[in-house]
Design an enzyme around this catalytic site. Structure first.
Site, PDB file in Angstrom:
ATOM      1  N   PRO A   1      -0.141   8.570   5.178  1.00  0.00           N
ATOM      2  CA  PRO A   1      -0.530   7.768   4.015  1.00  0.00           C
ATOM      3  C   PRO A   1       0.724   7.356   3.244  1.00  0.00           C
ATOM      4  CG  PRO A   1      -1.535   9.976   3.970  1.00  0.00           C
ATOM      5  CD  PRO A   1      -0.523   9.972   5.058  1.00  0.00           C
ATOM      6  N   CYS A   2       0.755   6.132   2.808  1.00  0.00           N
ATOM      7  CA  CYS A   2       1.961   5.643   2.139  1.00  0.00           C
ATOM      8  C   CYS A   2       1.602   5.177   0.745  1.00  0.00           C
ATOM      9  CB  CYS A   2       2.550   4.495   2.932  1.00  0.00           C
ATOM     10  SG  CYS A   2       2.905   5.012   4.602  1.00  0.00           S
ATOM     11  N   GLN A   3       2.113   5.876  -0.242  1.00  0.00           N
ATOM     12  CA  GLN A   3       1.803   5.489  -1.625  1.00  0.00           C
ATOM     13  C   GLN A   3       2.921   4.632  -2.177  1.00  0.00           C
ATOM     14  OE1 GLN A   3       2.187   8.910  -0.899  1.00  0.00           O
ATOM     15  NE2 GLN A   3       0.156   9.803  -1.051  1.00  0.00           N
TER      16      GLN A   3
ATOM     17  N   ASN B   1      -0.761   2.072  10.248  1.00  0.00           N
ATOM     18  CA  ASN B   1      -0.746   1.905   8.792  1.00  0.00           C
ATOM     19  C   ASN B   1      -1.477   0.631   8.380  1.00  0.00           C
ATOM     20  OD1 ASN B   1       0.274   2.354   5.996  1.00  0.00           O
ATOM     21  ND2 ASN B   1       1.507   3.852   7.111  1.00  0.00           N
TER      22      ASN B   1
END
Ligand SMILES: C[S@@+](CC[C@H](N)C(=O)[O-])C[C@H]1O[C@@H](n2cnc3c(N)ncnc32)[C@H](O)[C@@H]1O
Length: 343
Positions: A80-82, A119
């Site tokens: 997960p990429c915040q 992603n």
């Protein structure tokens, strides 16, 4: 022939894993820090060890030792990429990027023959492509030839127009992305028209025969219906959604009702004649194409291409999140099949 060994990082309930298993890979270990998803994972992937751990601080050397994983052929996963941050060509080591960094750390440690990282599509456009370039830079520095592409699930037999950015790194050659397996898209109706309006208790039989080839495929290993608990909405919600035709949204309501829900996806019905929009993690804005309710977990799972013998465990909210988080197994299977050819 010995199967190639895979580890799945940020595995969730295992949509990506399932695709790799379908293609003939041996997924040895799945790591996630959400126990709900891992309960579902264990139930459906009986030959895979699971580890509930925070990947932020997990040491790959310890994982290698604890799980006797001396040879790993492929690492797969979707960190997960915040909000990535980049400095020059590098993704910097701040908190927002730490989960991505963990993925890189695992690849660096195990040096697999290939990795597959999934992603959201806009990862390719952030900072005019700076994040994309930095990802390529990081893995190239480890010796990988990195290819990337946005794939659309409906090109691979999934009744859903979900788009995902996929990065694949190989040590010896450049990955060639799988061509679409079909020109004919599976529609939402073909995916779920055999599932009834009302709740079925887990383990009850199907009320009708399969109505399409896709439904037959979904039922191949299943003689009962599960995870089909219908949400009961208020009379007001039912009255309003009943006014929206198949495939339309709030714009088909009288204008004075447009602001009842202040989101642009409000009162959206699936379109029975097309692949579905991206299945989400369970809010109350997306409705069945003809029933006056949101989709059940099983309907959502069908749209994600999880076969009916894949059971979801946990509260309904948790199950919807597990389904909505997943990579559609049929799309993952095609990536995995192509990898098998190239390895
Ligand atoms: C998009 S989902 C993965 C879906 C999965 N690839 C599939 O196909 O089913 C991301 C997962 O990352 C997990 N996750 C988030 N932060 C984590 C952390 N710090 N350590 C381990 N897992 C984490 C979440 O619990 C979630 O299951």
């Amino acid at each position: 022939m010995k199967k190639s060994i895979v580890i799945d990082l940020f595995s969730g309930c295992g949509g990506l894993s399932l695709g790799f298993e379908m293609a003939g890979f041996d997924v040895k270990l799945a790591i996630d820090n959400w126990e709900d998803a891992l309960v579902t994972y264990r139930f459906n992937h009986k030959n895979t060890a699971t580890l509930n751990a925070d990947l932020l601080n997990l040491d790959p050397a310890k994982v290698e030792q604890d799980f006797n994983l001396h040879e790993v052929d492929i690492i797969i996963g979707g960190p997960p990429c915040q909000g990535f941050s980049v400095a020059g060509k590098r993704i910097i080591d701040d908190d927002r990027n730490k989960l991505y960094r963990s993925f890189v750390r695992f690849v660096d440690h195990f040096k697999p023959k290939a990795f597959v990282m999934e992603n959201v599509p806009n990862i390719l456009s952030i900072g005019n492509g700076a994040v994309r370039d930095a990802i390529i830079h990081d893995f190239s520095a480890l010796g990988y030839k990195v290819a990337y592409k946005v794939l659309i699930a409906s090109d691979y037999g999934v009744p859903q127009n979900r788009r995902r950015a996929i990065f694949v790194g190989l040590l010896k050659s450049e990955f060639i992305f799988p061509k679409p397996t079909t020109e004919i898209r599976v529609t939402t109706k073909e995916a779920i028209s055999d599932l009834p309006e009302e709740t079925k208790n887990d383990g009850e039989g199907y009320p009708i025969r399969p109505q399409s080839e896709y439904q037959r495929l979904m039922r191949v290993n299943s003689s009962t219906l599960n995870n089909h608990q219908a949400t009961v909405h208020t009379a007001e919600t039912k009255r309003i959604i009943a006014m929206v035709p198949d495939g339309c949204n709030y714009k088909c309501l009288p204008k004075e009702m447009w602001s009842l829900r202040k989101v642009h996806i409000a009162w959206t019905r699936m379109d029975s004649k097309k692949p579905c929009f991206t299945i989400d993690t369970g809010h109350n804005h997306h409705f069945h194409y003809s029933f006056n309710r949101v989709p059940t977990v099983r309907e959502s799972a069908r749209i994600q291409s999880f076969p009916d013998d894949f059971l979801f465990i946990g509260s309904k909210g948790s199950q919807l999140k597990q389904v909505g988080n997943a990579v559609p197994p049929f799309m993952a299977k095609e990536i995995a099949k192509q990898l098998l050819k190239q390895l």
